[in-house]
Design a protein around this motif. Structure first.
Motif, PDB file in Angstrom:
ATOM      1  N   PHE A  11       0.810  -1.224   0.000  1.00 40.83           N
ATOM      2  CA  PHE A  11       0.000   0.000   0.000  1.00 40.83           C
ATOM      3  C   PHE A  11       0.836   1.263   0.000  1.00 40.83           C
ATOM      4  N   CYS A  12       0.383   2.237  -0.765  1.00 42.64           N
ATOM      5  CA  CYS A  12       0.958   3.573  -0.653  1.00 42.64           C
ATOM      6  C   CYS A  12       0.385   4.168   0.634  1.00 42.64           C
ATOM      7  N   PHE A  13       0.950   5.293   1.059  1.00 44.32           N
ATOM      8  CA  PHE A  13       0.527   5.756   2.376  1.00 44.32           C
ATOM      9  C   PHE A  13      -0.912   6.279   2.367  1.00 44.32           C
ATOM     10  N   GLY A  14      -1.398   6.765   1.210  1.00 38.13           N
ATOM     11  CA  GLY A  14      -2.777   7.261   1.115  1.00 38.13           C
ATOM     12  C   GLY A  14      -3.787   6.138   1.351  1.00 38.13           C
ATOM     13  N   VAL A  15      -3.551   5.007   0.712  1.00 38.07           N
ATOM     14  CA  VAL A  15      -4.450   3.859   0.844  1.00 38.07           C
ATOM     15  C   VAL A  15      -4.326   3.265   2.253  1.00 38.07           C
ATOM     16  N   THR A  95      -9.718  11.182   1.986  1.00 37.20           N
ATOM     17  CA  THR A  95      -9.012  11.597   0.766  1.00 37.20           C
ATOM     18  C   THR A  95      -7.520  11.753   1.061  1.00 37.20           C
ATOM     19  N   CYS A  96      -6.685  11.185   0.215  1.00 32.92           N
ATOM     20  CA  CYS A  96      -5.237  11.297   0.390  1.00 32.92           C
ATOM     21  C   CYS A  96      -4.842  12.773   0.312  1.00 32.92           C
ATOM     22  N   PRO A  97      -3.997  13.261   1.225  1.00 32.25           N
ATOM     23  CA  PRO A  97      -3.622  14.691   1.202  1.00 32.25           C
ATOM     24  C   PRO A  97      -2.962  15.114  -0.116  1.00 32.25           C
ATOM     25  N   GLN A 165      -3.048  12.603 -13.524  1.00 34.57           N
ATOM     26  CA  GLN A 165      -3.568  11.749 -12.447  1.00 34.57           C
ATOM     27  C   GLN A 165      -2.353  11.277 -11.639  1.00 34.57           C
ATOM     28  N   THR A 166      -2.486  11.172 -10.336  1.00 30.00           N
ATOM     29  CA  THR A 166      -1.301  10.889  -9.495  1.00 30.00           C
ATOM     30  C   THR A 166      -0.666   9.525  -9.761  1.00 30.00           C
ATOM     31  N   THR A 167      -1.452   8.579 -10.314  1.00 29.86           N
ATOM     32  CA  THR A 167      -0.904   7.228 -10.473  1.00 29.86           C
ATOM     33  C   THR A 167      -0.439   6.914 -11.902  1.00 29.86           C
ATOM     34  N   ILE A 201       2.434  13.574 -10.724  1.00 31.84           N
ATOM     35  CA  ILE A 201       2.432  12.142 -10.400  1.00 31.84           C
ATOM     36  C   ILE A 201       2.947  11.979  -8.962  1.00 31.84           C
ATOM     37  N   CYS A 202       2.303  11.122  -8.228  1.00 39.31           N
ATOM     38  CA  CYS A 202       2.666  10.933  -6.817  1.00 39.31           C
ATOM     39  C   CYS A 202       4.075  10.334  -6.695  1.00 39.31           C
ATOM     40  N   GLY A 203       4.884  10.897  -5.819  1.00 40.14           N
ATOM     41  CA  GLY A 203       6.266  10.441  -5.620  1.00 40.14           C
ATOM     42  C   GLY A 203       6.333   8.953  -5.287  1.00 40.14           C
TER      43      GLY A 203
HETATM   44  S1  SF4 Z   1      -1.544  10.218  -4.283  1.00 44.76           S
HETATM   45 FE1  SF4 Z   1      -2.473   8.264  -4.753  1.00 44.76          FE
HETATM   46  S2  SF4 Z   1      -0.725   6.860  -4.955  1.00 44.76           S
HETATM   47 FE2  SF4 Z   1       0.025   8.670  -3.891  1.00 44.76          FE
HETATM   48  S3  SF4 Z   1      -0.128   8.227  -1.713  1.00 44.76           S
HETATM   49 FE3  SF4 Z   1      -2.020   9.259  -2.325  1.00 44.76          FE
HETATM   50  S4  SF4 Z   1      -3.455   7.650  -2.844  1.00 44.76           S
HETATM   51 FE4  SF4 Z   1      -1.410   6.751  -2.842  1.00 44.76          FE
END
Ligand code: SF4
Length: 292
Positions: A11-15, A95-97, A165-167, A201-203
């Motif tokens: 998992f990424c930290f958002g999930v 929601t992921c920051p 999109q971040t992914t 894009i998410c790091g």
């Molecule tokens: S932006 Fe998307 S991939 Fe990145 S941590 Fe957040 S949920 Fe996960």
């Protein structure tokens, strides 16, 4: 046979935060609603459903009143919050920051552009939850592009503000940016059409591609575990397959076949940002059982 689990997978930290939050709520409540799949991984959803998580669709959400609903890491458009206010729905907003920040950037840009001229373009998958949330910041006026043929939606004589999109894959974003630049150059007449791009894009995802490439090259066979709906899973599996043609996509342990690892001395197990680490361990254990 050497078996290695990719230390960067999982998992990424958002999930992770969203799931932690759901589990916290489920310790105090018998059940909670979640708008859409909390994570694009069927195995993990089934685990949480057993604890009381109820996944609902947008149609079901619109009909609910006076309940609590969780919002997942992908983010939501303003419409979702409006419905909550109207129907007295209490929100648990996970929601992921990073997604929230991107939503705010796009919203601020949209509020400040010349609406007759400027175009907000988002590189992402049409219909993906995160994209719906991002489009919502522009009242649905953003242009979503994915493949090359969707570029025709853009008017290259007018300014373009490009986001991602971040992914999405960094490489694919670079390629699409290049194509837009080329088209603008070709179409530019007297006007001042220009491209302003934002690599959003998410790091956590961006760095994973390079790491995964290295990991995939190191092993004879790669078993890549991900939900079939995960867009990050599709991107990362492509990276695996390019680096190591003997890469297999599996969604659960039952899809693992003995023949996949025949005549090999090392197996690498990896997964998407939505793949739980317990699933990677289960795959490893099943592989070990083959060797006994
Ligand atoms: S932006 Fe998307 S991939 Fe990145 S941590 Fe957040 S949920 Fe996960």
């Amino acid at each position: 046979m050497r078996i290695e689990i990719d230390k960067n997978a999982g998992f990424c930290f958002g999930v992770e935060k969203a799931i932690e939050r759901a589990e916290e709520e489920l310790r105090e409540n018998e059940s909670i609603y979640c708008l859409g799949e909390i994570v694009h991984n069927g195995e993990e959803i089934r685990r949480l459903e057993k604890k009381g998580l109820i996944t609902i669709s947008y149609d079901e959400y619109r009909k609910l009143k006076n309940v609590t609903v969780m919002l997942r890491a992908h983010g939501e458009p303003p419409e979702t919050y409006k419905i909550a206010r109207e129907n007295n729905i209490q929100l648990i907003d996970a929601t992921c920051p990073i997604v929230s920040r991107l939503q705010n950037r796009i919203k601020t840009r949209f509020n400040n552009i010349n609406k007759d001229q400027d175009q907000i373009v988002i590189f992402g998958k049409e219909g993906h939850a995160e994209i719906i949330g991002l489009e919502g910041q522009t009242r649905g006026q953003a242009i979503v592009i994915d493949e090359e043929d969707s570029l025709e939606k853009i008017d290259f004589t007018r300014p373009v503000f490009l986001y991602s999109q971040t992914t999405k894959s960094k490489k694919a974003f670079k390629a699409i940016k290049k194509k837009i630049e080329k088209k603008i150059k070709e179409t530019q007449l007297e006007n001042k059409a220009r491209l302003k791009f934002h690599q959003t894009i998410c790091g956590q995802v961006a760095n994973r591609e390079e790491n995964l490439q290295e990991f995939a090259k190191k092993h004879d066979v790669i078993l890549f575990a991900s939900g079939k709906n995960s867009s990050n899973g599709k991107v990362l599996f492509k990276v695996c397959k390019e680096a190591n043609p003997r890469s297999f996509f599996i969604s659960n342990v039952n899809e693992l076949k003995k023949s996949m690892t025949e005549n090999c001395s090392s197996v690498g197990i990896s997964g998407a940002t939505s793949t739980p680490s317990w699933l990677l361990k289960d795959i490893k254990n099943k592989l070990i059982s083959y060797t006994k």
